[in-house]
Design a protein around this motif. Structure first.
Motif, short mmCIF file in Angstrom:
data_model
loop_
_atom_site.label_atom_id
_atom_site.label_comp_id
_atom_site.label_asym_id
_atom_site.label_seq_id
_atom_site.Cartn_x
_atom_site.Cartn_y
_atom_site.Cartn_z
N GLU A 36 23.30 27.28 -24.59
CA GLU A 36 23.35 28.17 -23.43
C GLU A 36 22.22 29.17 -23.63
N LEU A 37 21.50 29.44 -22.55
CA LEU A 37 20.38 30.37 -22.62
C LEU A 37 20.79 31.74 -22.14
N GLU A 38 20.07 32.76 -22.59
CA GLU A 38 20.27 34.11 -22.07
C GLU A 38 19.96 34.11 -20.58
N PRO A 39 20.62 34.97 -19.80
CA PRO A 39 20.44 34.96 -18.34
C PRO A 39 18.99 35.11 -17.87
N GLU A 40 18.18 35.88 -18.60
CA GLU A 40 16.80 36.09 -18.16
C GLU A 40 15.87 34.93 -18.50
N THR A 41 16.40 33.89 -19.13
CA THR A 41 15.61 32.76 -19.58
C THR A 41 15.86 31.55 -18.69
N GLU A 42 14.79 30.87 -18.30
CA GLU A 42 14.92 29.68 -17.47
C GLU A 42 14.25 28.49 -18.12
N VAL A 43 14.92 27.36 -18.03
CA VAL A 43 14.37 26.09 -18.51
C VAL A 43 13.30 25.65 -17.53
N PRO A 44 12.21 25.05 -18.01
CA PRO A 44 11.21 24.53 -17.08
C PRO A 44 11.86 23.62 -16.03
#
Length: 106
Positions: A36-44
């Motif tokens: 799970e990523l932090e909310p401010e991080t987006e996967v390409p």
């Protein structure tokens, strides 16, 4: 994330990891990582089912960290910071113990 052939770099920040640890043979352990990523991080946007494969020796030493898309190698590589985050998770005592238990004879 660094996409091969491009000079644009993005940094993923991981919030949590869900490992599946399997012994490949008497030398190698494969760890399939979902995260799970932090909310401010987006996967390409061009990744469909993003995960990672961490290959370790049976004593828990990391040999390779590979990004996967749909269960296969993809055209991305992790940045130093992303590898550090994954390494810190793998080196936690509970994860190391799980790896060593797989390699222990009964």
């Amino acid at each position: 994330m660094i996409k091969y052939g491009l000079d644009r770099i993005t940094e993923l920040k991981f919030r949590s990891f869900q490992p599946i640890i399997e012994q490949r043979d008497e030398q190698w352990v494969d760890i399939a990582l979902r995260f799970e990523l932090e909310p401010e991080t987006e996967v390409p946007e061009d990744l469909i089912d993003f995960s990672a494969l961490v290959i370790c020796t049976i004593d828990g030493t990391i040999a390779q960290i590979v990004p996967h898309d749909e269960g296969c190698d993809c055209e991305y590589q992790f940045t130093v910071s992303e590898k550090e985050q994954i390494t810190a998770f793998i080196l936690q005592p509970a994860v190391q113990e799980a790896i060593r238990k797989l390699g222990s004879p009964f």
